[in-house]
Scaffold this motif. Structure first.
Motif, PDB file in Angstrom:
ATOM      1  N   GLY A  69       0.809  -1.199   0.000  1.00 50.46           N
ATOM      2  CA  GLY A  69       0.000   0.000   0.000  1.00 50.46           C
ATOM      3  C   GLY A  69       0.840   1.245   0.000  1.00 50.46           C
ATOM      4  O   GLY A  69       2.068   1.194  -0.141  1.00 50.46           O
ATOM      5  N   LEU A  70       0.168   2.365   0.145  1.00 50.69           N
ATOM      6  CA  LEU A  70       0.803   3.677   0.194  1.00 50.69           C
ATOM      7  C   LEU A  70       0.860   4.139   1.634  1.00 50.69           C
ATOM      8  O   LEU A  70      -0.182   4.260   2.298  1.00 50.69           O
ATOM      9  CB  LEU A  70       0.023   4.674  -0.667  1.00 50.69           C
ATOM     10  N   VAL A  71       2.058   4.395   2.130  1.00 52.27           N
ATOM     11  CA  VAL A  71       2.251   4.841   3.501  1.00 52.27           C
ATOM     12  C   VAL A  71       3.237   5.996   3.530  1.00 52.27           C
ATOM     13  O   VAL A  71       3.919   6.282   2.545  1.00 52.27           O
ATOM     14  CB  VAL A  71       2.754   3.703   4.419  1.00 52.27           C
ATOM     15  N   GLN A  72       3.317   6.637   4.675  1.00 54.42           N
ATOM     16  CA  GLN A  72       4.269   7.714   4.880  1.00 54.42           C
ATOM     17  C   GLN A  72       5.537   7.193   5.533  1.00 54.42           C
ATOM     18  O   GLN A  72       5.532   6.145   6.190  1.00 54.42           O
ATOM     19  CB  GLN A  72       3.657   8.814   5.741  1.00 54.42           C
ATOM     20  N   ALA A  73       6.616   7.912   5.344  1.00 54.52           N
ATOM     21  CA  ALA A  73       7.875   7.542   5.973  1.00 54.52           C
ATOM     22  C   ALA A  73       7.691   7.373   7.475  1.00 54.52           C
ATOM     23  O   ALA A  73       7.033   8.183   8.130  1.00 54.52           O
ATOM     24  CB  ALA A  73       8.940   8.594   5.678  1.00 54.52           C
ATOM     25  N   GLY A  74       8.267   6.310   8.005  1.00 52.29           N
ATOM     26  CA  GLY A  74       8.140   5.983   9.408  1.00 52.29           C
ATOM     27  C   GLY A  74       7.011   5.034   9.735  1.00 52.29           C
ATOM     28  O   GLY A  74       6.963   4.509  10.852  1.00 52.29           O
ATOM     29  N   ASP A  75       6.113   4.809   8.794  1.00 51.15           N
ATOM     30  CA  ASP A  75       4.986   3.908   9.018  1.00 51.15           C
ATOM     31  C   ASP A  75       5.414   2.450   8.906  1.00 51.15           C
ATOM     32  O   ASP A  75       6.556   2.133   8.575  1.00 51.15           O
ATOM     33  CB  ASP A  75       3.873   4.195   8.016  1.00 51.15           C
ATOM     34  N   SER A  76       4.471   1.575   9.164  1.00 53.10           N
ATOM     35  CA  SER A  76       4.701   0.137   9.124  1.00 53.10           C
ATOM     36  C   SER A  76       3.712  -0.535   8.192  1.00 53.10           C
ATOM     37  O   SER A  76       2.598  -0.048   7.970  1.00 53.10           O
ATOM     38  CB  SER A  76       4.562  -0.472  10.524  1.00 53.10           C
ATOM     39  N   LEU A  77       4.115  -1.661   7.645  1.00 50.24           N
ATOM     40  CA  LEU A  77       3.262  -2.518   6.841  1.00 50.24           C
ATOM     41  C   LEU A  77       3.622  -3.964   7.131  1.00 50.24           C
ATOM     42  O   LEU A  77       4.773  -4.266   7.463  1.00 50.24           O
ATOM     43  CB  LEU A  77       3.435  -2.267   5.347  1.00 50.24           C
ATOM     44  N   ARG A  78       2.651  -4.837   6.969  1.00 44.74           N
ATOM     45  CA  ARG A  78       2.908  -6.267   7.032  1.00 44.74           C
ATOM     46  C   ARG A  78       2.472  -6.908   5.724  1.00 44.74           C
ATOM     47  O   ARG A  78       1.296  -6.862   5.358  1.00 44.74           O
ATOM     48  CB  ARG A  78       2.180  -6.934   8.199  1.00 44.74           C
ATOM     49  N   GLY A 108       0.788 -23.784   9.721  1.00 45.89           N
ATOM     50  CA  GLY A 108      -0.453 -24.471   9.415  1.00 45.89           C
ATOM     51  C   GLY A 108      -1.221 -23.851   8.263  1.00 45.89           C
ATOM     52  O   GLY A 108      -1.951 -24.547   7.557  1.00 45.89           O
ATOM     53  N   LYS A 109      -1.070 -22.556   8.071  1.00 48.20           N
ATOM     54  CA  LYS A 109      -1.767 -21.850   7.004  1.00 48.20           C
ATOM     55  C   LYS A 109      -0.877 -21.593   5.788  1.00 48.20           C
ATOM     56  O   LYS A 109      -1.312 -20.948   4.839  1.00 48.20           O
ATOM     57  CB  LYS A 109      -2.315 -20.522   7.522  1.00 48.20           C
ATOM     58  N   ASN A 110       0.348 -22.081   5.824  1.00 46.98           N
ATOM     59  CA  ASN A 110       1.302 -21.848   4.738  1.00 46.98           C
ATOM     60  C   ASN A 110       1.407 -20.368   4.410  1.00 46.98           C
ATOM     61  O   ASN A 110       1.301 -19.954   3.252  1.00 46.98           O
ATOM     62  CB  ASN A 110       0.923 -22.658   3.497  1.00 46.98           C
ATOM     63  N   LEU A 111       1.637 -19.589   5.429  1.00 44.87           N
ATOM     64  CA  LEU A 111       1.757 -18.147   5.301  1.00 44.87           C
ATOM     65  C   LEU A 111       3.111 -17.685   5.814  1.00 44.87           C
ATOM     66  O   LEU A 111       3.581 -18.144   6.854  1.00 44.87           O
ATOM     67  CB  LEU A 111       0.666 -17.429   6.092  1.00 44.87           C
ATOM     68  N   LEU A 112       3.705 -16.781   5.099  1.00 42.93           N
ATOM     69  CA  LEU A 112       4.912 -16.103   5.524  1.00 42.93           C
ATOM     70  C   LEU A 112       4.633 -14.609   5.547  1.00 42.93           C
ATOM     71  O   LEU A 112       4.123 -14.053   4.575  1.00 42.93           O
ATOM     72  CB  LEU A 112       6.076 -16.407   4.585  1.00 42.93           C
ATOM     73  N   TYR A 113       4.983 -13.979   6.651  1.00 45.22           N
ATOM     74  CA  TYR A 113       4.784 -12.546   6.807  1.00 45.22           C
ATOM     75  C   TYR A 113       6.113 -11.820   6.768  1.00 45.22           C
ATOM     76  O   TYR A 113       7.137 -12.331   7.227  1.00 45.22           O
ATOM     77  CB  TYR A 113       4.094 -12.233   8.136  1.00 45.22           C
ATOM     78  N   LEU A 114       6.075 -10.622   6.244  1.00 46.51           N
ATOM     79  CA  LEU A 114       7.195  -9.704   6.323  1.00 46.51           C
ATOM     80  C   LEU A 114       6.693  -8.446   6.998  1.00 46.51           C
ATOM     81  O   LEU A 114       5.955  -7.659   6.401  1.00 46.51           O
ATOM     82  CB  LEU A 114       7.760  -9.385   4.935  1.00 46.51           C
ATOM     83  N   GLN A 115       7.066  -8.275   8.268  1.00 48.39           N
ATOM     84  CA  GLN A 115       6.689  -7.093   9.027  1.00 48.39           C
ATOM     85  C   GLN A 115       7.741  -6.029   8.804  1.00 48.39           C
ATOM     86  O   GLN A 115       8.923  -6.255   9.072  1.00 48.39           O
ATOM     87  CB  GLN A 115       6.570  -7.427  10.512  1.00 48.39           C
ATOM     88  N   MET A 116       7.321  -4.883   8.327  1.00 47.91           N
ATOM     89  CA  MET A 116       8.220  -3.799   7.978  1.00 47.91           C
ATOM     90  C   MET A 116       7.933  -2.610   8.885  1.00 47.91           C
ATOM     91  O   MET A 116       6.815  -2.107   8.913  1.00 47.91           O
ATOM     92  CB  MET A 116       8.055  -3.409   6.509  1.00 47.91           C
ATOM     93  N   PHE A 117       8.941  -2.186   9.621  1.00 51.77           N
ATOM     94  CA  PHE A 117       8.861  -1.031  10.495  1.00 51.77           C
ATOM     95  C   PHE A 117       9.759   0.072   9.969  1.00 51.77           C
ATOM     96  O   PHE A 117      10.742  -0.178   9.273  1.00 51.77           O
ATOM     97  CB  PHE A 117       9.293  -1.389  11.922  1.00 51.77           C
ATOM     98  N   GLY A 118       9.449   1.284  10.349  1.00 54.16           N
ATOM     99  CA  GLY A 118      10.303   2.413  10.002  1.00 54.16           C
ATOM    100  C   GLY A 118      10.557   2.541   8.519  1.00 54.16           C
ATOM    101  O   GLY A 118      11.702   2.730   8.096  1.00 54.16           O
ATOM    102  N   LEU A 119       9.501   2.444   7.736  1.00 52.39           N
ATOM    103  CA  LEU A 119       9.654   2.466   6.286  1.00 52.39           C
ATOM    104  C   LEU A 119      10.235   3.786   5.807  1.00 52.39           C
ATOM    105  O   LEU A 119       9.932   4.854   6.346  1.00 52.39           O
ATOM    106  CB  LEU A 119       8.320   2.190   5.613  1.00 52.39           C
TER     107      LEU A 119
END
Length: 126
Positions: free
Chosen positions: A10-19, A75-86
């Protein structure tokens, strides 16, 4: 064969987080190495991180180390990438990729991976 689908960009501002999420279907992540790559316009595809699914052993590029972290839902075959301080320089299309079997040349080269998702756009504004 395995099919991979990324989501969460998505579109975020500097310093925001996304997963970001990477979902596998058709085959589990068991015995695989799963990687995250990103590609900005006019740039080569860049290694971000990878995880050895069986052991959980993970590696991160210097540019994201300390800001990004991966987690699994086996169990759900999911991999997450948590991104902080974008940062604006994180702006790119993010891809997940998988390979089954071990590579003698490591897992930072995109040519190592056999399966790729469609990508999800991450845009970080200043």
């Amino acid at each position: 064969q395995v099919q991979l689908v990324e989501s969460g960009g998505g579109l975020v501002q500097a310093g925001d987080s996304l997963r970001l999420s990477c979902a596998a279907s058709g085959r589990t992540f068991a015995r695989s190495v799963v990687g995250w790559f990103r590609q900005a316009p006019g740039k080569a595809r860049e290694f971000v991180a990878h995880i050895e699914w069986g052991t959980g052993s993970a590696a991160y590029s210097d540019s994201v180390k300390g800001r990004f972290t991966m987690s699994r839902d086996n169990g759900k075959n999911l991999l997450y990438l948590q991104m902080f301080g974008l940062k604006p320089e994180d702006t790119a299309v993010y891809y997940c990729a998988a390979v089954y079997g071990w590579s003698s040349t490591g897992y930072s080269d995109p040519s190592t991976y056999d399966y790729w998702g469609q990508g999800t756009q991450v845009t970080v504004s200043s």
